[in-house]
Design an enzyme around this catalytic site. Structure first.
Site, PDB file in Angstrom:
ATOM      1  NE  ARG A 152      -3.960   0.701   2.047  1.00 21.12           N
ATOM      2  CZ  ARG A 152      -5.307   0.730   2.420  1.00 21.12           C
ATOM      3  NH1 ARG A 152      -5.376   1.540   3.339  1.00 21.12           N
ATOM      4  NH2 ARG A 152      -6.418  -0.621   2.077  1.00 21.12           N
ATOM      5  CG  HIS A 164      -8.254   0.243  -2.974  1.00 21.52           C
ATOM      6  ND1 HIS A 164      -7.659  -1.300  -2.246  1.00 21.52           N
ATOM      7  CD2 HIS A 164      -9.000   0.094  -1.923  1.00 21.52           C
ATOM      8  CE1 HIS A 164      -7.844  -1.609  -1.371  1.00 21.52           C
ATOM      9  NE2 HIS A 164      -8.560  -0.817  -0.274  1.00 21.52           N
ATOM     10  CD  GLN A 217     -13.062  -1.899  -0.463  1.00 22.53           C
ATOM     11  OE1 GLN A 217     -12.236  -1.977   0.218  1.00 22.53           O
ATOM     12  NE2 GLN A 217     -14.238  -2.819  -0.550  1.00 22.53           N
ATOM     13  CG  ASP A 231     -13.259   6.450  -0.944  1.00 22.82           C
ATOM     14  OD1 ASP A 231     -13.554   5.927  -0.172  1.00 22.82           O
ATOM     15  OD2 ASP A 231     -12.490   6.043  -1.971  1.00 22.82           O
ATOM     16  CB  CYS A 252     -14.068   1.161  -0.256  1.00 26.79           C
ATOM     17  SG  CYS A 252     -13.040   2.829  -0.145  1.00 26.79           S
ATOM     18  NE  ARG A 264     -10.200  -5.352   0.510  1.00 33.53           N
ATOM     19  CZ  ARG A 264      -9.421  -4.522   0.428  1.00 33.53           C
ATOM     20  NH1 ARG A 264      -9.855  -3.261   2.103  1.00 33.53           N
ATOM     21  NH2 ARG A 264      -8.603  -4.869   0.224  1.00 33.53           N
TER      22      ARG A 264
HETATM   23  N1  NVA Z   1      -9.548   7.170  -1.214  1.00 40.84           N
HETATM   24  C1  NVA Z   1      -9.310   6.356  -0.308  1.00 40.84           C
HETATM   25  C2  NVA Z   1     -10.210   4.892  -0.181  1.00 40.84           C
HETATM   26  C3  NVA Z   1      -9.351   3.955   1.189  1.00 40.84           C
HETATM   27  C4  NVA Z   1      -9.294   2.203   1.463  1.00 40.84           C
HETATM   28  C5  NVA Z   1      -7.941   6.611   0.436  1.00 40.84           C
HETATM   29  O1  NVA Z   1      -7.458   6.448  -0.908  1.00 40.84           O
HETATM   30  O2  NVA Z   1      -8.008   7.425   1.022  1.00 40.84           O
HETATM   31  N1   CP Z   2     -11.130   0.372   2.431  1.00 38.06           N
HETATM   32  C1   CP Z   2      -9.756  -0.467   2.909  1.00 38.06           C
HETATM   33  O1   CP Z   2      -9.074  -0.509   2.755  1.00 38.06           O
HETATM   34  O2   CP Z   2      -9.680  -0.336   4.249  1.00 38.06           O
HETATM   35  P1   CP Z   2      -8.784  -0.074   4.566  1.00 38.06           P
HETATM   36  O3   CP Z   2      -8.187   1.081   4.847  1.00 38.06           O
HETATM   37  O4   CP Z   2      -8.795   0.089   6.446  1.00 38.06           O
HETATM   38  O5   CP Z   2      -7.507  -0.821   4.651  1.00 38.06           O
END
Ligand code: NVA
Ligand code: CP
Length: 305
Positions: free
Chosen positions: A109, A136, A139, A224, A264, A292
């Site tokens: 990540r 992502h 997801q 989101d 998500c 997930r």
């Molecule tokens: N768009 C959000 C998704 C979190 C799972 C982010 O990147 O923070």
């Molecule tokens: N939706 C998602 O990826 O959650 P986290 O940021 O908690 O991993």
């Protein structure tokens, strides 16, 4: 004579899978979920190790990958940049070469999508994108599993995306083309998704500036957070641009009578979605989050076996 090394598959974007492979993973995920509910013990990944690198916070991604590996008889190691040599400047490519010697797969990540690509470029083990600024895809496996469980198939569906043209939105656009559904996006001009992506997927995307048009006859309404991780400094501006895209009961009423609400997570009640909607009976966010686990177990088996 050198022995050719087997082709390593990655999951960095949805299109690393064919539509058939994507659907096959969803079927396996549904099967794995059933097995778990029945208490079946499975050790398909016995002695396998997954390394996880998180440059950003996570609850669902970390827990689902770690629990998923354990449930399949394997193990996961978390490498946070602060307590690994990454935080002291070891290049990502060197980290990748080292992990290729030691573990069976890696999940990253990262702030920048390029970091995952640079890691994968020299990797001899499968690399999974656990979220980047670009996409992502994990997801999307869980979201598609959720819709398949509830609808039977996603082909031909109308899914409404409300909010920023961000990483999640990009993943929805790519998946709409891959799995042949229509994504209706409601988004302010300033936060429109990547132009090239919109052009490439034009046959599967409708772009609106008002939320009502996108929600009309939708089978699912998805949103989101207004400020993604790393965008906190633009929070005020994002909040004022995205206020008209809040998912309300009135918008859910424009969608199909059996439309579901998806997110998500983490969510901000009173910002991108009202409490009434996210905690209401059309919300499937807990099932979506739970999936997930199953979707990624299916992905790990696909990449590792
Ligand atoms: N768009 C959000 C998704 C979190 C799972 C982010 O990147 O923070
Ligand atoms: N939706 C998602 O990826 O959650 P986290 O940021 O908690 O991993």
């Amino acid at each position: 004579m050198s022995i050719p090394s087997p082709v390593v598959r990655h999951f960095i974007d949805e299109t690393d899978l064919t539509a058939n492979e994507f659907r096959q993973i969803l079927d396996s995920a549904i099967e794995l979920k059933k097995e778990r509910q029945q208490g079946v013990i499975r050790d398909s990944l016995r002695n396998k190790t997954l390394a996880m690198i998180f440059e950003k916070a996570s609850t669902r991604t970390r827990t689902s990958f770690e629990a998923g590996m354990v449930q399949l008889g394997g193990h996961a190691i978390n490498l946070s940049p602060t307590d690994s040599q990454l935080g002291r400047g070891e290049p990502i490519a060197d980290t990748s070469r080292v992990l290729s010697e030691m573990v069976d797969a890696a999940m990253l990540r990262t702030h920048s999508h390029k970091t995952i690509e640079d890691f994968a470029h020299v990797s001899r083990i499968p690399v999974i994108n656990g979220l980047s600024d670009r996409s992502h895809p994990c997801q999307l496996l869980a979201d598609m599993q959720t819709l398949v469980e509830l609808r039977g198939d996603i082909k031909g569906a109308r899914i409404a995306w409300l909010g920023s043209g961000n990483n999640m939105c990009n993943s929805y656009i790519t998946t709409a083309r891959l799995l042949d559904f229509t994504l209706t996006i409601a988004c302010p001009k300033e936060l429109a998704p990547d132009n090239q992506l919109l052009t490439d997927c034009a046959a599967h995307v409708e772009l609106y500036e008002d939320a009502e048009s996108a929600c009309k006859s939708a089978d699912a309404v998805v949103t989101d957070v207004w400020a993604s991780m790393g965008e906190e400094k633009y929070s005020n501006r994002l909040h004022s641009l995205l206020k008209p895209y809040q998912v309300t009961q009135a918008l859910m009423n424009i969608a199909s009578p059996d439309a579901v609400f998806m997110h998500c997570l983490p969510a901000h009640r009173g910002e991108e979605v009202t409490e009434e909607v996210i905690d209401g009976k059309r919300s499937v966010v807990w099932r979506e989050a739970g999936n997930r686990l199953h979707a990624q177990k299916a992905l790990l088996e696909f990449l590792l076996l």
